[in-house]
Design a protein around this motif. Structure first.
Motif, short mmCIF file in Angstrom:
data_model
loop_
_atom_site.label_atom_id
_atom_site.label_comp_id
_atom_site.label_asym_id
_atom_site.label_seq_id
_atom_site.Cartn_x
_atom_site.Cartn_y
_atom_site.Cartn_z
N LEU A 75 0.81 -1.21 0.00
CA LEU A 75 0.00 0.00 0.00
C LEU A 75 0.84 1.27 0.00
O LEU A 75 1.68 1.46 0.89
CB LEU A 75 -0.91 0.03 1.23
N PRO A 76 0.61 2.16 -0.95
CA PRO A 76 1.19 3.50 -0.84
C PRO A 76 0.32 4.37 0.06
O PRO A 76 -0.70 3.91 0.61
CB PRO A 76 1.17 3.99 -2.29
N GLU A 84 -5.35 4.72 5.03
CA GLU A 84 -4.20 5.61 5.21
C GLU A 84 -3.31 5.16 6.37
O GLU A 84 -2.08 5.31 6.32
CB GLU A 84 -4.69 7.04 5.46
N SER A 85 -3.90 4.57 7.40
CA SER A 85 -3.11 4.13 8.57
C SER A 85 -2.15 3.00 8.22
O SER A 85 -1.25 2.70 9.01
CB SER A 85 -4.04 3.67 9.69
N TYR A 86 -2.33 2.37 7.06
CA TYR A 86 -1.51 1.23 6.69
C TYR A 86 -0.58 1.53 5.51
O TYR A 86 -0.04 0.62 4.89
CB TYR A 86 -2.42 0.04 6.36
N TYR A 96 -17.00 -9.41 8.91
CA TYR A 96 -15.98 -8.51 9.43
C TYR A 96 -14.99 -8.18 8.32
O TYR A 96 -14.45 -9.09 7.68
CB TYR A 96 -15.23 -9.16 10.60
N LEU A 97 -14.78 -6.90 8.08
CA LEU A 97 -13.69 -6.47 7.20
C LEU A 97 -12.45 -6.32 8.07
O LEU A 97 -12.45 -5.54 9.03
CB LEU A 97 -14.04 -5.14 6.52
N GLU A 98 -11.38 -7.07 7.73
CA GLU A 98 -10.20 -7.11 8.58
C GLU A 98 -8.94 -6.90 7.75
O GLU A 98 -8.92 -7.14 6.54
CB GLU A 98 -10.13 -8.46 9.31
N VAL A 99 -7.87 -6.45 8.43
CA VAL A 99 -6.59 -6.19 7.79
C VAL A 99 -5.49 -6.89 8.59
O VAL A 99 -5.56 -6.98 9.82
CB VAL A 99 -6.31 -4.67 7.67
N SER A 100 -4.48 -7.42 7.86
CA SER A 100 -3.32 -8.02 8.50
C SER A 100 -2.06 -7.37 7.95
O SER A 100 -1.92 -7.19 6.74
CB SER A 100 -3.27 -9.53 8.24
N THR A 101 -1.14 -7.04 8.86
CA THR A 101 0.15 -6.45 8.45
C THR A 101 1.32 -7.39 8.75
O THR A 101 2.47 -7.01 8.53
CB THR A 101 0.37 -5.12 9.19
N ASP A 102 1.03 -8.59 9.22
CA ASP A 102 2.11 -9.52 9.58
C ASP A 102 1.96 -10.86 8.86
O ASP A 102 2.18 -11.93 9.45
CB ASP A 102 2.17 -9.71 11.10
N GLY A 103 1.58 -10.81 7.60
CA GLY A 103 1.50 -12.04 6.82
C GLY A 103 0.38 -12.95 7.23
O GLY A 103 0.52 -14.18 7.18
N LYS A 104 -0.76 -12.38 7.65
CA LYS A 104 -1.97 -13.12 8.01
C LYS A 104 -1.85 -13.86 9.34
O LYS A 104 -2.62 -14.78 9.61
CB LYS A 104 -2.37 -14.09 6.89
N GLN A 105 -0.88 -13.44 10.16
CA GLN A 105 -0.77 -14.06 11.48
C GLN A 105 -1.83 -13.50 12.43
O GLN A 105 -2.43 -14.25 13.21
CB GLN A 105 0.63 -13.83 12.06
N THR A 106 -2.04 -12.21 12.39
CA THR A 106 -3.06 -11.56 13.22
C THR A 106 -3.88 -10.61 12.35
O THR A 106 -3.40 -10.14 11.30
CB THR A 106 -2.44 -10.77 14.38
N TRP A 107 -5.09 -10.31 12.81
CA TRP A 107 -6.01 -9.49 12.02
C TRP A 107 -6.66 -8.43 12.91
O TRP A 107 -6.99 -8.70 14.06
CB TRP A 107 -7.10 -10.35 11.40
N ASN A 108 -6.82 -7.24 12.34
CA ASN A 108 -7.51 -6.14 13.03
C ASN A 108 -8.80 -5.83 12.27
O ASN A 108 -8.83 -5.79 11.04
CB ASN A 108 -6.65 -4.88 13.07
N THR A 109 -9.88 -5.59 13.03
CA THR A 109 -11.18 -5.31 12.42
C THR A 109 -11.28 -3.85 12.01
O THR A 109 -11.04 -2.95 12.82
CB THR A 109 -12.32 -5.66 13.39
#
Length: 1019
Positions: free
Chosen positions: A373-374, A434-436, A400-413
């Motif tokens: 992501l830019p 934008e936060s990502y 739930y729409l979720e995002v992972s920044t660690d290769g799908k190890q953990t997810w944030n809603t």
């Protein structure tokens, strides 16, 4: 115990690197099964003592999901054989045909990787023969979650059989699907002094969408001092990246590539274990890395597709995004439960929308590719929680729409989606990313089902795009097509306006050049929406196609919707007797309740004699059941003018004396929208037909006059209220002769009109002020009186039968109906014509009648031209053709197009004749008859009833002329069609008829007749 671990220090030979999903060798499609699989000497290798075998679960880690399971009562037998393929699929009893039982026990299945069974009786393989593994599955449980990797070899090397009762079958087998495929397998054996084979544990062989930062993981066994590791993108030319690296002992090891892996690339690797006595290689495994998205905007509309031609006659268009057949063709990943919908009613745009649905509680995810992501990005998509034809139970599911920044190890809603009521249209969702910025992320939609009442979640038109700097308009519809509307009427369509931008969207009305209006002046906040009504309000007759553009100021996006509508002329008078056809008349609209269906309706045209004022038809309105009490039920007439001079009159009655019933007369400007009904007069009906008259104010503007089903009393117990309406007139209140009658049957200029039972002329009144009719029938259009000369008929007599004896074949006849009243005869009566059929007499044989060309019209009894139907007990349950629309399977012999059928009557026996066309026969000649009869199972009772028929011959086309009995037959099975034969020898030259007489008892079911053949000789 099956799938126990091996001690390090053994070697193995591996067959197969394919990744075909298979339940072999267990064959768990059945509760009990056997499989016999041939592995060739080249696949097994040289002579050795086989101590164990293993199969590879390369698909789903059921253990991690908590769904692993036991399968008891498994047996494994081995045997040397000379053949390399099965030429005989017969069953071999392993205990009597030289097989060795090497293991029996319980399977525990679930973990990924190679799962091993250690034999209780090692098998001495001779190295020269081929090897059969005979597996018996006696678990008593079938399952579709057991999947092992298999390889397609294209040979008949597996035979199997299964059963759901009685234990492991002992009958001949067959090839398993997919054909020519057998399970990947490892044969373990003792190899003293040599290293154990390395085991490559991650990524699994043929794994797809592997993370770009992945390590290569493997295990080294006993007797291993060091290892080499080869890695690369060319399986035939791998690079040694680890050279003779010493290890301290048997354990798990890993290798981290020196650079991030390339996206969407296939890699190969192997490990060689070494010691002082030599080396042993692993298999060469492969994996494919994930795709990474780095170019934006990135969109996914699920429209990419492929065409499956597995069934060439019925090619199937399938999604290439959620592609369970070829998951490596897409960068997206998903759990079971996700699919692509092709139903246009529930899709957002185009051919496909993604959706998820599950009766079972649990979570089901759809995951994007890896996204680099830019800054300044957002997620924009369309969703729906519900189904067009379902209601929704609140809180039965949430997505739930979720995002992972660690290769799908953990997810944030990021957002939750759970509609409180059933959604029949899509909504828009916009979420800032934008936060990502600067992260490698994954997004997923995780659907969680809480009960069996969960409802589908739909997803479409996903866009990861730059955050806009202004308002953006998006319309729910790009085109609006309006139904026909009379001049002066007004019809509306709704358009949802979405603001998918970042600032307020201000709309100041519309711009258009046509008869379309919309008074929408509102401001819509970012990520919000509102609904506008666009009206079609024509003031002149014509077809209109105009653009309606919402005035959006400086906002961007498409604000234009193309509108199309047809304005039809009003009428200054009408008379509707419902007698022309048993259907809602053209130009009239029936607004039914939500309880109505194609079978059960609130409004329909009836021919029941007690319901009719002027025969043959009247209109009936009713409430269907005690839950059908709220929705409006309205009959709407054509658009009219003449409120200043006309009067509305009609005949109406209620259905019984046990309740009171109102009928409300009103006006509407939109005949399709019950909410536009404005009541003008309420009449309280009696249980006998009465005439009612309603006048309207001269300034009435709505062009439609409507009849609304009113209140009934008492409401409880529910009285199943109904009413009937007939002979509705909208005409000037002046003294004048009646209007011209309306044609019923035959239609003007009709040809080949059947006259065998005479011709029953039908017509309808043209105005309410008709006191009677004078009927004329002739062979000249001017006189029109050579057959019937001015017979006088009452106003409620709307048919007349011209007898067969008064008609000739292949002749043009003219007929005229002249309505009259106290003010005189109709000034301009219409003259119609028809041509009778040609002489149907059969003069050459054989006569073959399969009934395929008979057109089956609704609400009448149809038959071949020249044939006759006689309903002797006049109960209207008589013979009829069944072929249009094409008859359902089973109703015709050999599933041909047509047959003749007679239904049952609850109280009357069948007493109905189907009589052939006239047959010219010769004295003393034998004529042979053949036909087929059949009946069906009554699915409401599950029974097959006894249907009976007799066949007669006679010299007239009526039952009273049927004097010679030829045959009797009955049928009480619903399997095959039953052949019936008879013969007849006339006593004299002449014209004869054959009669098929249905004589079944009351309350039976259906009797079918097909494929009549009559052979004879006129020489």
């Amino acid at each position: 115990m099956l799938f126990a671990g091996l001690s390090f220090g053994q070697s193995y030979v591996q067959f197969g690197t394919g990744n075909v999903e298979s339940s072999l060798p267990f064959y768990t499609s059945w509760k009990y099964a056997y499989t016999s699989t041939i592995y060739t000497k080249d696949e097994v290798g040289g002579a050795k003592t086989i101590t164990a075998i293993a199969f590879n679960n390369n698909f789903t880690d059921l253990t991690a999901l908590g769904f692993d399971f036991d399968m008891p009562n498994q047996k494994i037998y081995l045997k040397h054989v000379s053949q390399s393929e099965w030429s005989d699929m017969s069953y071999e009893n392993p205990t009597a045909n030289g097989y060795t039982l090497v293991w029996q026990g319980t399977v525990h299945y679930g973990a990924l990787g190679w799962n091993v069974v250690t034999f209780t009786t090692p098998f001495a393989y001779n190295g020269t023969d081929n090897l059969v593994i005979h597996w018996e599955n006696g678990s008593g449980t079938s399952t579709y979650s057991l999947k092992n990797a298999a390889t397609t070899v294209g040979k008949k090397q597996v035979k199997c059989n299964g059963a759901d009762a009685g234990g492991v079958p002992i009958t001949a087998g067959f090839e398993c699907y997919p054909f020519g495929t057998k399970a990947n397998i490892r044969f373990y054996y003792d190899n003293p002094g040599m290293p154990s084979n390395p085991d490559l544990t991650f990524p699994l062989n043929n794994k797809i969408k592997v993370d770009l930062n992945s390590q290569l993981q493997f295990t080294l066994g006993d007797n291993t001092n060091s290892y080499d590791l080869y890695f690369g993108t060319d399986a035939a030319n791998l690079t040694k990246v680890v050279d003779n690296l010493s290890i301290s002992g048997a354990s798990s090891y890993s290798y981290t590539p020196t650079a991030i892996l390339q996206p969407n690339t296939k890699y190969y690797w192997k490990v060689i274990a070494r010691n002082g006595n030599g080396s042993v290689e692993s298999s060469v495994n492969a994996f494919t890395t994930q795709q990474i998205v780095s170019q934006f905007p990135y969109t996914q509309d699920f429209e990419t597709f492929w065409v499956s031609n597995i069934d060439p006659d019925h090619p199937d268009t399938l999604s290439s995004v959620i592609n369970t057949n070829y998951p490596d063709s897409t960068a997206w990943s998903w759990d079971n439960g996700w699919a692509c919908s092709t139903g246009k009613v529930n899709n957002y745009k185009g051919h496909f929308s993604a959706y998820v649905y599950s009766f079972s509680s649990g979570s089901y995810s759809l995951v994007t590719p890896r996204l680099n992501l830019p800054s300044g990005m957002r997620l924009n998509f369309w969703w729906k929680n519900g189904y067009t034809s379902e209601s929704r139970t609140a809180n039965a599911d949430t997505t739930y729409l979720e995002v992972s920044t660690d290769g799908k190890q953990t997810w944030n809603t990021l957002q939750k989606y759970c509609a409180s009521t059933n959604m029949t249209s899509y909504d828009n969702s916009v979420v800032s990313l934008e936060s990502y910025a600067g992260n490698n992320v994954y997004l997923r939609w995780r659907y969680k089902s809480f009960s069996s009442s969960a409802t589908k979640f739909y997803l479409d038109n996903i866009a990861i795009e730059s955050i806009p700097t202004s308002a953006i308009v998006t319309l729910s519809d790009q085109t609006l097509t309006y139904p026909d509307i009379a001049v002066g009427g007004k019809c509306s369509k709704r358009v949802v306006i979405y603001n998918t931008g970042s600032s307020n969207l201000t709309i100041n009305g519309i711009t258009t050049t046509g008869p379309f209006t919309c008074n929408f002046n509102k401001t819509i906040a970012p990520n919000a929406h509102d609904t506008a009504c666009v009206y079609f309000a024509p003031t002149a007759v014509g077809q209109f196609s105009n653009n309606v553009t919402f005035n959006i100021g400086g906002a961007s996006g498409n604000a234009t919707v193309a509108c199309t509508g047809n304005a039809i002329a009003t009428v200054d008078s009408y008379f509707q007797s419902f007698d022309a056809a048993q259907a809602i008349p053209d130009g009239w609209v029936a607004i039914q309740s939500s309880k109505a269906s194609n079978i059960v309706k609130n409004i329909w045209v009836t021919n029941s004699a007690p319901d009719v004022y002027s025969a043959p038809f009247a209109l009936k309105m009713n409430r269907i059941n005690d839950s059908d009490t709220l929705d409006p039920v309205i009959l709407v007439g054509p658009g009219v003018t003449g409120y200043a001079s006309n009067i509305l009159s009609f005949y109406a009655m209620k259905g019984g004396d046990s309740y009171g019933q109102d009928l409300i007369v009103g006006v509407m400007d939109n005949p399709y929208d019950a909410s536009t009904f404005v009541a003008k007069s309420t009449v309280t009906l009696t249980s006998e037909y009465a005439k009612y008259a309603v006048t309207f104010k001269t300034n009435t503007t709505q062009p439609y006059i409507a009849f609304k089903f009113g209140n009934w009393d008492p409401a409880n117990p529910f009285p199943y209220p109904s009413l009937r309406i007939d002979d509705i007139s909208w005409a000037a209140d002046v003294a004048a002769p009646p209007s011209a009658a309306q044609i019923g049957f035959p239609l003007d200029a009709a040809i080949n009109v059947d006259m065998m039972s005479g011709i029953n002329l039908r017509w309808a009144s043209g105005s309410a002020n008709t006191n009677g009719f004078k009927l004329y029938v002739g062979t000249t259009p001017t006189n029109c009186n050579e057959v019937v000369n001015g017979v006088d008929l009452a106003a409620n007599v709307l048919s007349y039968n011209v007898p067969f004896a008064n008609l000739n074949y292949n002749t043009v006849y003219y007929w005229r109906v002249v309505p009259y009243n106290e003010n005189g005869n109709c000034a301009e009566p219409l003259t119609w014509s028809f041509t009778t059929m040609s002489d149907p007499t059969v003069k050459s044989y054989p006569l073959v009648e399969n009934f395929d060309e008979v057109i089956n019209y609704p609400y009448q009894s149809d038959k071949p031209l020249g044939w006759t139907i006689e309903d002797s007990n006049n109960d209207k349950a008589t013979w009829d053709a069944i072929n249009y629309p094409p008859a359902a399977q089973g109703f015709t012999r050999n599933d041909s197009k047509g047959a003749m059928v007679i239904l049952f009557h609850l109280f009357n026996p069948k007493n109905d004749w189907l009589i052939t066309a006239p047959l010219q026969m010769k004295q003393g000649k034998r004529y042979d008859l053949e036909f087929y009869i059949h009946t069906l199972m009554d699915y409401s009772t599950g029974l097959v009833y006894n249907e009976k028929i007799s066949v007669w011959a006679g010299t007239g086309r009526a039952s009273t002329s049927m004097n010679d009995s030829l045959a009797f037959a009955s049928v009480n099975t619903a399997t095959d069609w039953q052949k019936v034969t008879a013969s007849y020898t006339p006593a004299a030259d002449g014209i004869y008829y054959l009669g098929f007489h249905a004589i079944s008892d009351p309350a039976q079911y259906v009797l079918l007749v097909d494929d009549v053949t009559h052979n004879g000789d006129l020489n």
